[in-house]
Design an enzyme around this catalytic site. Sequence first.
Site, short mmCIF file in Angstrom:
data_model
loop_
_atom_site.label_atom_id
_atom_site.label_comp_id
_atom_site.label_asym_id
_atom_site.label_seq_id
_atom_site.Cartn_x
_atom_site.Cartn_y
_atom_site.Cartn_z
N HIS A 1 25.38 14.27 -23.85
CA HIS A 1 25.98 13.02 -23.36
C HIS A 1 27.37 12.83 -23.98
CE1 HIS A 1 22.50 11.15 -21.19
NE2 HIS A 1 21.87 12.09 -21.86
N TYR B 1 19.32 13.69 -32.81
CA TYR B 1 20.48 12.79 -32.78
C TYR B 1 21.10 12.68 -34.17
CZ TYR B 1 19.00 11.10 -28.11
OH TYR B 1 18.64 10.99 -26.79
#
Length: 308
Positions: free
Chosen positions: A28, A297
């Site tokens: 992303h 993440y």
Amino acid sequence: AEEAFNPVEMIGAFEGTYGVHPGQRRNHIKGTCAVGEFIGTADGARYSRSALFSGQPVPVIARFSLGGGNPNQSDAAKGVQGMALQFKLPDGGLQHMTMINVPVFLATPEAFRDLLLASKPDPATKAPNPEAFKAFVAKHPDFNPFGAAIQGRNAFAGYDTSFYNSLHAFWFVDKNDKKTLVRWHFEPVDGVKNLTDEEAKKAPSDFLEQALIARTQKSPAKWDMYITLGQPGDAETDPSQVWPADRERVKVGTLSITQAMAQKDGICGPINFDPVVVADGIQITDDPVLKARSATYAISFGKRMSGQ
Ligand code: HEM
């Protein structure tokens, strides 16, 4: 035997397929910052004691994004868009919701890692190796509904004309400690709109950011938040399993995005939208994909914040 999930290997799979773009997200990577507020409903408060559903406006920092680690990915290409939200609760606590616009995900983090490995462009053809992709699909048939959803539609006309789903189930906990298994969905008040074939052919590579900035300059872009109520036997820890279509849906709030800005130096840059960040009234499950996300993440965030 189940393999142990290795988040370092997972980051390696992103970097192998998309290259390393120092200081930027490993997935992303292309996105837009935004801010706004959320107002919960009394129905929401019946299922969760979270301050989200107090009825008072809760400030939100958001990031809209394209899936994948290619910074030059075209907005007009078929793919996945994301909406990540960080709610700042009155007691200073944080609640995250990090969603994408597909109906289902893959069953395991290993399947997602193998998808990345199979999507790596062949140096000669610059396209993924079709044999490797076939072998991936044969090994992970849970990819099919996810892949079909993406291939079966054009890109979205705007970030503001897309729905976004939690995909994972979470527990809503009420003031008597009663727990309800839910999945959540944000539905755009302006309606869902995809590009037509003609528009998809003509659309420039970058239009989503400017469109969102312009849209919010006119008036807030809004989404209604719904929860779907799980029943005994509905998948708790597997985001590849859809729940039966007849499950009750309850409107629990409305999100208003009031301003959008480029992510460079934008307010959403130094945030890790880790989806396990929940506040009192919402709890996570043992979903292995959710847990793998958190570990991965953290590495992406650590790398990009240190300029790697
Ligand atoms: C094993 C599965 C997954 C892995 C390994 C993974 C990995 C990642 C990574 C490394 C990032 C960049 C994080 C950062 O640097 O801040 C990211 C961003 C993101 N992911 Fe995932 N992801 C997975 C599944 C999902 C799923 C199921 C969803 C949605 C339900 C999702 C939605 C997003 C969104 C919206 C972002 C952008 C967050 C932002 O704007 O900062 N991902 N993902």
